[in-house]
Design an enzyme around this catalytic site. Sequence first.
Site, mmCIF file in Angstrom:
data_model
loop_
_atom_site.group_PDB
_atom_site.id
_atom_site.type_symbol
_atom_site.label_atom_id
_atom_site.label_comp_id
_atom_site.label_asym_id
_atom_site.label_seq_id
_atom_site.Cartn_x
_atom_site.Cartn_y
_atom_site.Cartn_z
ATOM 1 N N ASN A 132 42.319 38.406 46.628
ATOM 2 C CA ASN A 132 42.000 37.846 45.362
ATOM 3 C C ASN A 132 43.153 36.967 45.018
ATOM 4 O O ASN A 132 44.096 36.770 45.677
ATOM 5 C CB ASN A 132 41.799 38.951 44.287
ATOM 6 C CG ASN A 132 41.249 38.595 42.867
ATOM 7 O OD1 ASN A 132 40.288 37.730 42.911
ATOM 8 N ND2 ASN A 132 41.995 39.063 41.818
ATOM 9 N N LYS A 133 43.201 36.548 43.718
ATOM 10 C CA LYS A 133 44.391 35.638 43.314
ATOM 11 C C LYS A 133 45.567 36.280 43.698
ATOM 12 O O LYS A 133 45.984 37.336 43.526
ATOM 13 C CB LYS A 133 44.042 35.224 41.786
ATOM 14 C CG LYS A 133 45.093 34.085 41.543
ATOM 15 C CD LYS A 133 45.084 32.999 42.016
ATOM 16 C CE LYS A 133 43.853 32.337 42.329
ATOM 17 N NZ LYS A 133 43.924 31.262 43.147
ATOM 18 N N GLY A 157 36.500 30.214 41.540
ATOM 19 C CA GLY A 157 36.127 31.174 41.379
ATOM 20 C C GLY A 157 35.082 31.505 42.401
ATOM 21 O O GLY A 157 34.147 30.637 42.659
ATOM 22 N N ALA A 158 35.193 32.562 43.492
ATOM 23 C CA ALA A 158 34.147 32.502 44.597
ATOM 24 C C ALA A 158 32.817 32.358 44.184
ATOM 25 O O ALA A 158 31.952 31.553 44.866
ATOM 26 C CB ALA A 158 34.611 33.776 45.532
ATOM 27 N N GLN A 168 45.250 30.739 35.284
ATOM 28 C CA GLN A 168 43.795 31.023 35.002
ATOM 29 C C GLN A 168 43.610 32.068 33.959
ATOM 30 O O GLN A 168 42.595 31.945 33.108
ATOM 31 C CB GLN A 168 43.120 31.295 36.334
ATOM 32 C CG GLN A 168 43.166 30.335 37.340
ATOM 33 C CD GLN A 168 44.162 30.273 38.278
ATOM 34 O OE1 GLN A 168 45.118 30.704 38.065
ATOM 35 N NE2 GLN A 168 43.698 29.981 39.685
ATOM 36 N N ASP A 188 37.609 37.427 46.005
ATOM 37 C CA ASP A 188 37.343 36.347 46.868
ATOM 38 C C ASP A 188 36.527 36.671 48.043
ATOM 39 O O ASP A 188 35.816 35.854 48.479
ATOM 40 C CB ASP A 188 38.297 35.145 46.814
ATOM 41 C CG ASP A 188 38.826 34.502 45.255
ATOM 42 O OD1 ASP A 188 38.135 33.408 45.292
ATOM 43 O OD2 ASP A 188 39.327 35.234 44.509
#
Length: 349
Positions: A250-251, A50-51, A199, A240
Amino acid sequence: MPQQWLPPIYWDGDAVAILDQRLLPQREAVIRCTSPKQVVAAIKNMAIRGAPAVGVAGAMALALGAVLIQAADARTFKSKFARLCRQVRTARPTGRNLGWAVDRIHALVEGNRDADVPRLHELIRREADLILAEDVAGNVAIGSWGKTVIPRGAGIMTYCNAGALATADYGTAVGVIRAAFDADPGIRVFSCETRPFLQGARLTVYELMKAGIPVTLITDNSIGSLMSRGMIDVVVVGADRIAANGDTANKIGTYMAAVLACTHGIPFYVAAPRSTIDASLPDGDGIPIEQRAPKEVTHFNGRRVAPQGAAALNAAFDVTPNKYITGIITEVGILSKPFGRAIRQALKA
């Protein structure tokens, strides 16, 4: 009922304690890091991810490493510390917060020209602690702003894990869900499983259940179906890295969810602190995308699920163009289009 919560990262004496997220939800185990190398390894192998959380971990790695540097004078210390900063900065490439935290502490050290080595140790530790505290406070503010866009009784979908586990605590996208639930316990939450690292299934569902918030786990490939049936009213995800025009990394799979939300007329929000914004990038084309090991796709729980020799692509992130994003929820407010101007104003706030 809410359950006892173990934060993702904290000081344990002179060591950095990291909750090993690879083992969740089956087991809660803490990695006790006594060197920056161990913290970097935890970042690389996704024991912490997680950023924002990685940014905090990077700051704490620098504080941990600073006291281990052998230097008779400040000049020697600064030279060795700069080398440590480079090592920590490259642990993971896509998230903006790691580089931001490292650059912030490095600039502090370089800017204190008259400080001796013990004083520099003190300043670095204090700044790392401040970064952690600011992250938590910012997340609470994000939640407070974000709850205003959640209709009563809404079905909220989130992707991956942008919760307390992805930050210092409380969470960004999940922080919005927490605040919305406090205001309206009638909301419905849907968490995408988020393959291949799961996640959403392992972490988001885990922490929402810990917080006493009802949540329904859904498969990634059911997003369109649920939207078409009117079960999803709003989507909130984390980030992110956000480019100057609002394009958001992002993911992997977030882009797909955004396109589907747009197709069905569903608001799609990104929740992230300003430290995730990279104003040096005009758009998302310049965001580096981490490529992870094919084994994360070809194997599950250590067992092969694909034929021997099968090729696999495993990009960890994708970029959602700004046209699919309704708003960006930050700690200073909700940014609306045109994002370029809104982002410039937010960074000055």
